[in-house]
Design a protein around this motif. Structure first.
Motif, mmCIF file in Angstrom:
data_model
loop_
_atom_site.group_PDB
_atom_site.id
_atom_site.type_symbol
_atom_site.label_atom_id
_atom_site.label_comp_id
_atom_site.label_asym_id
_atom_site.label_seq_id
_atom_site.Cartn_x
_atom_site.Cartn_y
_atom_site.Cartn_z
ATOM 1 N N LYS A 209 0.840 -1.194 0.000
ATOM 2 C CA LYS A 209 0.000 0.000 0.000
ATOM 3 C C LYS A 209 0.878 1.249 0.000
ATOM 4 O O LYS A 209 1.827 1.368 0.761
ATOM 5 C CB LYS A 209 -0.916 0.006 1.223
ATOM 6 C CG LYS A 209 -1.908 1.161 1.234
ATOM 7 C CD LYS A 209 -2.959 0.980 2.310
ATOM 8 C CE LYS A 209 -4.001 2.088 2.223
ATOM 9 N NZ LYS A 209 -5.118 1.884 3.161
ATOM 10 N N LYS A 210 0.542 2.165 -0.918
ATOM 11 C CA LYS A 210 1.283 3.426 -0.967
ATOM 12 C C LYS A 210 0.360 4.510 -1.495
ATOM 13 O O LYS A 210 -0.691 4.242 -2.088
ATOM 14 C CB LYS A 210 2.512 3.287 -1.857
ATOM 15 C CG LYS A 210 2.219 2.935 -3.303
ATOM 16 C CD LYS A 210 3.504 2.826 -4.119
ATOM 17 C CE LYS A 210 3.211 2.483 -5.577
ATOM 18 N NZ LYS A 210 4.448 2.366 -6.376
ATOM 19 N N SER A 211 0.744 5.741 -1.272
ATOM 20 C CA SER A 211 -0.082 6.872 -1.705
ATOM 21 C C SER A 211 -0.065 6.996 -3.228
ATOM 22 O O SER A 211 0.948 6.741 -3.885
ATOM 23 C CB SER A 211 0.431 8.169 -1.086
ATOM 24 O OG SER A 211 0.354 8.113 0.320
ATOM 25 N N SER A 213 -1.650 9.726 -6.420
ATOM 26 C CA SER A 213 -2.129 11.098 -6.580
ATOM 27 C C SER A 213 -3.648 11.174 -6.723
ATOM 28 O O SER A 213 -4.267 12.168 -6.357
ATOM 29 C CB SER A 213 -1.463 11.744 -7.804
ATOM 30 O OG SER A 213 -1.750 11.003 -8.980
ATOM 31 N N PRO A 216 -6.783 10.865 -2.165
ATOM 32 C CA PRO A 216 -6.194 11.629 -1.058
ATOM 33 C C PRO A 216 -5.671 10.723 0.050
ATOM 34 O O PRO A 216 -6.293 9.708 0.389
ATOM 35 C CB PRO A 216 -7.370 12.486 -0.567
ATOM 36 C CG PRO A 216 -8.272 12.617 -1.749
ATOM 37 C CD PRO A 216 -8.162 11.312 -2.484
ATOM 38 N N ASP A 217 -4.538 11.087 0.591
ATOM 39 C CA ASP A 217 -3.930 10.310 1.675
ATOM 40 C C ASP A 217 -4.410 10.882 3.007
ATOM 41 O O ASP A 217 -3.788 11.765 3.583
ATOM 42 C CB ASP A 217 -2.401 10.374 1.561
ATOM 43 C CG ASP A 217 -1.703 9.468 2.573
ATOM 44 O OD1 ASP A 217 -2.405 8.667 3.223
ATOM 45 O OD2 ASP A 217 -0.474 9.564 2.702
ATOM 46 N N ASP A 218 -5.536 10.384 3.471
ATOM 47 C CA ASP A 218 -6.102 10.867 4.731
ATOM 48 C C ASP A 218 -6.673 9.685 5.493
ATOM 49 O O ASP A 218 -6.363 8.531 5.199
ATOM 50 C CB ASP A 218 -7.175 11.939 4.464
ATOM 51 C CG ASP A 218 -8.255 11.473 3.494
ATOM 52 O OD1 ASP A 218 -8.443 10.239 3.367
ATOM 53 O OD2 ASP A 218 -8.910 12.320 2.860
ATOM 54 N N ASP A 222 -11.558 4.079 2.300
ATOM 55 C CA ASP A 222 -11.630 4.145 0.843
ATOM 56 C C ASP A 222 -12.211 2.873 0.245
ATOM 57 O O ASP A 222 -11.680 1.770 0.427
ATOM 58 C CB ASP A 222 -10.238 4.400 0.262
ATOM 59 C CG ASP A 222 -9.839 5.865 0.363
ATOM 60 O OD1 ASP A 222 -10.568 6.695 -0.203
ATOM 61 O OD2 ASP A 222 -8.814 6.156 1.011
ATOM 62 N N ALA A 298 -4.188 1.219 -2.694
ATOM 63 C CA ALA A 298 -4.354 2.459 -1.926
ATOM 64 C C ALA A 298 -5.729 2.542 -1.264
ATOM 65 O O ALA A 298 -6.031 3.531 -0.599
ATOM 66 C CB ALA A 298 -4.142 3.662 -2.845
ATOM 67 N N SER A 299 -6.549 1.510 -1.461
ATOM 68 C CA SER A 299 -7.902 1.500 -0.922
ATOM 69 C C SER A 299 -8.041 0.454 0.176
ATOM 70 O O SER A 299 -7.188 -0.420 0.328
ATOM 71 C CB SER A 299 -8.907 1.227 -2.049
ATOM 72 O OG SER A 299 -8.765 2.172 -3.084
#
Length: 422
Positions: A209-211, A213, A216-218, A222, A298-299
């Protein structure tokens, strides 16, 4: 000498369908592969940039010879869609009459429309070679549900066309077990039909898992949906669910990341705005298929849904295998085959198709699960995928029909032998 497979597929690279990978793998296995397809226009409804009636009509992709026959783009209305379907058949007929290509087998990749199979069965009959049909969408049932056409005369004509195609195929493969029963009920012998589920391309796999674009990384929870945004996907359920979740005033924000494009996208955006829940949605443009695993990673969970109908209860959407291969927990608003697989795998949670009250509850259920339990659901999904949808094993099964000696050596039933040998 290499055996030559002629693939009939109205949709092909750069359109994103699994037949792209199947053909690539056949080339790796030593087959010569020629694909007869249309000018790419799915799902946007207009020709892709760089393609047209006089542009890139012949192309090479991963060792595959691509022949693009003229067709009218899908557009955004039912009349254009019908013209799109018919134009491929007309062009395919003239191609079949005049082509000098001499293939050993025909393989038809049938997602709607079933009409695209006609040039394939005509060519196979003319050349007296085996014809294999891979059914992703059932017709005429799909026509009734997607178009709303109920006229018995029209449906009857389509049904006769479908029976004509089935009768002229050497073997019929299906993406779900329920399809086998349905096709058999049309008078096709069971020994002529085989369940052959879809697999996911090799790039669908768990990654760290990584950010990214696009997301949003919050601290939001997700939920990701990827793929075609059409009426069949039943995504109108999401604005209703979002409204219910908004009323619950949850301690953690829920965000739906909708990745893709399609005929229903504009209407979905309008519904989101109308319900005043736009802050819960993140619409991401269509991405290259190879980027999807990165967005999935990322989710927190992946979502799929289908419209409420008996037909879609029999359907296994291709994205289910993609999600499972990536090892992500799944939440589904779907009945039948999709629900059975997710529950059998213990890979997530399911609710009835179209039931937004139930879906809201299932989302909250996953939201409240400890991280280790969510991770286990994802692991279960991947384990089930490995056991049931292994790519090499599935391709090996098809190989036996492409090689008579191999088929006989593997001890097929006498009824199956006669279909392989035709």
């Amino acid at each position: 000498m290499k055996k030559h497979i002629l693939v009939i597929a109205q949709y092909f690279y750069p359109e994103q369908f699994r037949i792209n990978d199947i053909c690539t793998e056949w080339v790796k296995r030593g087959y010569k592969v020629t694909v007869v397809t249309g000018i790419p226009n799915y799902p946007q409804g207009k020709y892709y940039e760089g393609y047209g009636l006089f542009k890139k009509r012949r192309e090479k992709y991963n060792g595959i010879d691509i022949i693009r026959i003229p067709l009218i783009p899908r557009g955004k209305n039912p009349i254009m869609l019908v013209l799109n379907y018919l134009s491929f058949v007309v062009s395919g007929f003239f191609w079949m009459v005049f082509t000098k290509i001499k293939a050993d087998y025909v393989f038809i990749f049938e997602v709607s429309p079933m009409t695209q199979a006609l040039p394939g069965v005509w060519y196979a009959k003319r050349r007296k070679i085996p014809c294999y049909l891979y059914v992703q969408d059932l017709w005429p049932e799909n026509v009734e549900i997607i178009t709303g056409i109920k006229n018995k005369h029209i449906i009857g004509i389509i049904g006769k066309m479908v029976d004509y195609i089935y009768a002229r195929c050497t073997k019929i493969f299906t993406t779900s077990k329920s399809f086998v029963k349905s096709i058999n009920e049309r008078g096709v012998p069971l020994e002529k039909i085989e369940y052959w589920p879809q697999y996911a391309e090799d790039f669908y796999k768990p990654i760290e898992k990584k950010s990214v674009s696009e997301i949003p990384d919050d601290d939001a929870f997700d939920i990701i949906f990827t793929g075609n945004i059409g009426n069949a996907q039943g995504l109108d359920i999401l604005p209703k669910v979002a409204l219910l979740l908004k009323e619950r005033k949850l301690s953690r924000k829920i965000r739906f990341n909708i990745v893709g494009d399609g005929r229903y996208k504009n209407e979905l955006v309008e519904l989101v705005n109308k319900n005043d829940v736009a802050y819960m949605f993140n619409f991401i443009p269509k991405q290259p298929a190879t980027r999807i695993p990165e967005l999935i990673a990322a989710s927190d969970v992946a979502f799929l849904s289908l419209s409420d109908s008996p037909l879609f209860a029999m359907t296994i959407p291709a994205k289910l295998q993609s999600y499972m291969a990536c090892g992500i927990p799944i939440i589904a608003a779907a009945d039948g085959e999709t629900s059975r697989i997710i529950n059998e795998a213990n890979a997530g949670v399911c609710c009835s198709a179209g039931n937004y009250h139930e879906l809201a509850g299932k989302i909250v259920e996953l939201l409240n699960k400890p991280l280790d339990q969510l991770s286990q659901l994802g692991k279960n999904a991947k384990d089930y995928y490995n056991k049931n949808f292994d790519k090499n094993e599935l391709l090996n099964r098809i190989d036996r029909y492409f090689d008579i000696n191999k088929a006989l050596k593997n001890g097929l039933k006498s009824e199956e032998k006669q279909y392989v040998q035709k």
